[in-house]
Design an enzyme around this catalytic site. Structure first.
Site, mmCIF file in Angstrom:
data_model
loop_
_atom_site.group_PDB
_atom_site.id
_atom_site.type_symbol
_atom_site.label_atom_id
_atom_site.label_comp_id
_atom_site.label_asym_id
_atom_site.label_seq_id
_atom_site.Cartn_x
_atom_site.Cartn_y
_atom_site.Cartn_z
ATOM 1 N N THR A 108 -11.679 -28.363 18.164
ATOM 2 C CA THR A 108 -11.696 -27.495 19.331
ATOM 3 C C THR A 108 -12.501 -28.241 20.391
ATOM 4 O O THR A 108 -13.630 -28.664 20.146
ATOM 5 C CB THR A 108 -12.297 -26.109 19.026
ATOM 6 O OG1 THR A 108 -12.293 -25.330 20.224
ATOM 7 C CG2 THR A 108 -13.693 -26.177 18.469
ATOM 8 N N SER A 109 -11.879 -28.489 21.526
ATOM 9 C CA SER A 109 -12.439 -29.402 22.516
ATOM 10 C C SER A 109 -13.724 -28.852 23.126
ATOM 11 O O SER A 109 -14.003 -27.649 23.089
ATOM 12 C CB SER A 109 -11.420 -29.661 23.625
ATOM 13 O OG SER A 109 -10.273 -30.298 23.118
ATOM 14 N N GLN A 110 -14.499 -29.752 23.706
ATOM 15 C CA GLN A 110 -15.742 -29.385 24.388
ATOM 16 C C GLN A 110 -15.432 -28.390 25.504
ATOM 17 O O GLN A 110 -14.545 -28.621 26.321
ATOM 18 C CB GLN A 110 -16.403 -30.633 24.955
ATOM 19 C CG GLN A 110 -17.742 -30.383 25.598
ATOM 20 C CD GLN A 110 -18.383 -31.674 26.091
ATOM 21 O OE1 GLN A 110 -17.822 -32.759 25.923
ATOM 22 N NE2 GLN A 110 -19.555 -31.558 26.697
#
Length: 379
Positions: free
Chosen positions: A88-90
């Site tokens: 899950t991206s920043q």
């Protein structure tokens, strides 16, 4: 244990932090970050090579801290059943991408790379219409569906398949948004866009994956515009394979530059690591395809922008100066870099978002891609 409502102040605090970083610039994006419970999309994560399973419906303080901190979270690696990396991206990167997307109620979106499903849930919250998202890993796609159900997210349909092909059945789309680093744009995506539609994707350039918005120009050709700095994990399959990209130096450890060879920048003062340094990086990448992201053996001191030639001949370009490797030929390369930096300064130090490009065919006959070429900066 915490109650189900404990996450809301943490989500609000995260949104406030992203506003302060200028990652969030609009109310719709802020409202989505505050409303969609990120912790419900995390069923496990990796740290220091170890996997920790999580029950997202019984969140601990540790999980809430992890979920509502501005950091990416690795959820799968090639060693597990997913068969590849997934995360899950920043949140700050996610917010920048949502802002660059220019989403409005009714915008029809195809997402390439479902991951945990959190990003698709944010898009659906803003647009209020069906989001189609394609995920290559059957396991990751199943987990995304489960997470979306946990979060009671509406209007998201997860498809298992090769993102290179898009999803024509759900089109035409106003926007195709990509959440993994790619080498270029598959021509088939353009056939799935509505008139005036766009592709927003992290496209390989200079060893990073800055966000590139691709649209049809007035003469029918394709035009790309850099929207924000970013870096993503590489896509699997033909979205990355077979295209000409920056040198494959990422993960390669180059010789350590001798301190005696260090040079100051040919322009006064250090560069802002989050601003003018990245602007210069994109200038170098536009002017010399040897520009990439590299590191030196046994140290993290030189990780970042570098021009690499002949495998070990390199110049690390840092905010405070230039650092050639011990190879004598690196001195000539450093002279070349100095000329580019002087030209960047003379041109008014164009920002990353000033750069635009055309797109040219690359890739393989079976899996063609359209990749950036002919970079120009608006002055």
């Amino acid at each position: 244990m915490t109650t189900a409502l404990d996450w809301m102040p943490k989500a609000q605090a995260l949104a406030a932090e992203l506003r302060a970083k200028n990652a969030i610039r609009s109310e719709p994006v802020a409202a989505a970050i505050e409303a969609v419970p990120r912790h419900l999309f995390i069923a496990g994560h990796y740290a220091a090579g170890q996997h920790t399973a999580i029950d997202p419906e019984q969140p601990t303080d540790e999980l809430l801290h992890l979920a509502y901190t501005d950091r990416g979270i690795m959820t799968h690696t090639p060693a597990d059943a997913a068969g590849g990396f997934s995360s899950t991206s920043q949140p700050s990167i996610v917010a920048k991408m949502l802002e660059a997307a220019g989403l409005r109620p009714g915008t029809k979106v195809l997402e390439i790379g479902a991951g945990t499903g959190w990003n698709a849930a944010l898009i659906a919250r803003i647009t209020g219409t069906t989001v189609h998202t394609v995920e290559a890993s059957p396991l990751v796609a199943t987990e995304a569906r489960e997470a979306l159900a946990r979060a009671s997210s509406q209007h998201v349909t997860v498809h298992t398949g090769d993102g290179y092909l898009g999803h024509p059945e759900g089109g035409p789309y106003d926007l195709i948004l990509v959440t993994c680093g790619i080498a270029g744009i598959p021509p088939v995506w353009l056939d799935q866009l509505a008139p005036g539609g766009a592709v927003l994707a992290p496209v390989a350039h200079g060893g990073l994956h800055p966000l590139l918005r691709v649209t049809h120009a007035g003469d029918g050709s394709l035009a790309g515009q850099l929207m924000a700095n970013a870096d993503f994990m590489n896509a699997t399959g033909p979205l990355y394979a077979g295209a000409t990209t920056s040198p494959a130096t990422r993960g390669q450890h180059l010789p350590v530059p001798p301190p005696s060879a260090a040079r100051p920048h040919p322009t006064p003062g250090s560069l802002d690591p989050r601003g003018s340094y990245l602007d210069l990086w994109m200038h170098l990448a536009a002017r010399d395809t040897r520009t990439t992201c590299a590191s030196a053996e046994g140290t993290t001191d030189y990780t970042g922008c570098a021009l690499v030639d002949e495998n070990t001949t390199a110049v690390f370009v840092q905010p405070g100066g230039l650092h050639p490797t011990p190879d004598p030929a690196a001195q000539a390369l450093a002279d070349h870099v100095e000329q580019h930096i002087t030209a960047w300064d003379r041109d008014g130090r164009p920002e990353l978002t000033a750069w635009s490009c055309s797109l040219t065919p690359a890739g393989t006959t079976e899996h063609p891609l359209l990749t950036p070429a002919n970079w120009e900066a608006n002055r």
